[in-house]
Design an enzyme around this catalytic site. Structure first.
Site, PDB file in Angstrom:
ATOM      1  N   GLU A   1      43.983  42.499  50.194  1.00 39.49           N
ATOM      2  CA  GLU A   1      45.182  42.822  50.605  1.00 39.49           C
ATOM      3  C   GLU A   1      45.337  44.285  49.799  1.00 39.49           C
ATOM      4  O   GLU A   1      44.548  44.895  49.200  1.00 39.49           O
ATOM      5  CB  GLU A   1      46.167  41.902  49.825  1.00 39.49           C
TER       6      GLU A   1
ATOM      7  N   LYS B   1      50.937  36.304  40.391  1.00 44.77           N
ATOM      8  CA  LYS B   1      51.496  37.556  40.525  1.00 44.77           C
ATOM      9  C   LYS B   1      51.493  37.909  38.855  1.00 44.77           C
ATOM     10  O   LYS B   1      52.531  38.075  38.376  1.00 44.77           O
ATOM     11  CB  LYS B   1      52.763  37.519  41.074  1.00 44.77           C
TER      12      LYS B   1
END
Ligand code: PLP
Ligand code: COI
Length: 369
Positions: free
Chosen positions: A242, A207
């Site tokens: 994604e 992330k």
């Protein structure tokens, strides 16, 4: 708390210009319209680790800007990552965190990859708890949203050469949020063929702050064309990766297909949805690389047609139904563009656990006392 140093004025307190950010007045917040816009809450918390990798005792301070040198590694070389979590008010009035330990673990794995000091799990959790408690008035009422929690980990030491920082800042700030997309209403996405989000053996799974800025331009173009967001594909354009901020899943013939790839974020919501589907609803879950052709009903899947339902999952996105996807000039509609039954049941189950409306048989929630 164990694995950290103690001293009178912490390096974190010295780094924050305390009180220099004016909190958004509570009375000015309209819970019906809160969305995902910026607000400032009164308190933030954090800790700093030096070259020995040991974090000081975390502290909560009045919200303020950070004193950071222009030479900070995070600013020059992107040595920075973050987490996204939520605290929600429950049906019993209690405030719950969802799978907070998993966020701590994901941050730790990203920290190792990015050569940042790793915040111990207990330090991470205690800081999050303390910052949530300090800002509890800003937690939206039940059904009106959540308190979004943003833990950040950044290399703030000075580096000219592209080498890891000797100083790691761990900071947690929070703010109330509503829906990221449209809540439980369908969005349309663009299957992105011109840009990729992550390299095959790169750091798409971290992330990392630097994974997001490259998505701004494709997302802006997609939004200008009327889409809610872009759906990124793998390097060959064959597999679904994604959305810029959420994982992808679809339902076909009663099975749940969840996109996996080494270069996407291992979403905690995605994992929760898979477990609820499998363990509580008896749905077959296919968790593997997902062919775009399968989603759209093309090529060898042409006889089957497009997905019956599609949605994306994330802390911010929760479960956001996807009613249609455009590839090139063609728009493919899923389930007549309506929110499907499996999506609705999954949303209801997840929301029920997060708000205490349903029993938390998985042990996922933590009450903020
Ligand atoms: N993928 C990306 C790129 C994200 O930023 C997020 C949001 O955190 C997710 C997926 C979903 O992850 P999670 O469910 O853990 O929030
Ligand atoms: C999250 O869902 O927590 C995210 O980090 C997504 C985002 C707002 C970038």
């Amino acid at each position: 708390m164990g694995n950290e140093k103690r001293q009178d004025v912490s390096r974190f307190e010295a780094m924050v210009i305390q009180g220099s950010l004016e909190p958004t007045p509570l009375q000015s917040l309209d819970w019906e319209k809160i969305g995902f816009s910026m607000t400032v809450t009164p308190f933030m918390g954090g800790s700093i680790a030096g070259v020995d990798g040991l974090f000081e005792t975390p502290v909560v301070v009045r919200s303020g800007v950070l004193r950071m040198p222009a030479q900070a590694c995070a600013l020059n070389y992107g040595q920075s990552l973050f987490e996204g979590m939520k605290a929600r008010r429950g049906v019993d009035g209690k405030v719950r965190l969802f799978r907070a330990r998993d966020n701590a673990r994901r941050m730790a794995s990203g920290a190792e990859r990015f050569m940042l000091a790793v915040p111990p799990e207990e330090l991470f959790l205690e800081t999050v708890m303390d910052v949530v408690k300090a800002n509890k008035e800003y937690i939206p009422p039940l059904g009106k949203g959540s308190l979004y929690i943003r833990p950040l980990l950044s290399g703030v030491g000075m580096t000219l050469a592209p080498v890891p920082s000797d100083t790691t800042l761990f900071v947690v700030y929070v703010q109330p949020v509503g829906a990221y997309f449209k809540g439980l209403a369908c969005i349309g996405v663009k299957a992105e063929v011109a840009y990729q989000r992550a390299a095959a053996r790169g750091t798409g799974w971290v992330k990392a702050a630097g994974n997001y800025a490259p998505c701004f331009q494709p997302a802006k173009k997609a939004k200008a064309a009327g889409f809610a967001d872009t759906l990124f594909l793998d390097h060959g354009g064959e597999y679904v990766e994604e959305v810029g901020s959420a994982n992808f899943a679809m339902v076909k013939g009663g099975k749940l297909y969840v996109a996996d790839s080494p270069s996407i974020l291992k979403g905690i919501t995605r994992d929760s949805v898979m477990r609820i589907a499998r363990e509580s609803m008896g749905i077959d879950v296919v968790f593997e690389p997902l062919r775009l052709d399968r989603v759209l009903g093309l090529g060898e899947f042409a006889s089957q047609g497009p997905a019956d339902e599609a949605f994306c999952t994330g802390t911010a996105a929760v479960i956001s139904p996807i009613g249609s996807m455009t590839l090139g000039e063609t728009n493919y509609v899923f389930g007549g563009g309506e929110v499907g039954p499996v999506t609705t049941r999954l949303y209801d189950a997840l929301d029920g656990i997060q708000t205490g409306r349903l029993p938390d048989s998985y042990g996922w929630t933590t009450i903020v006392e």
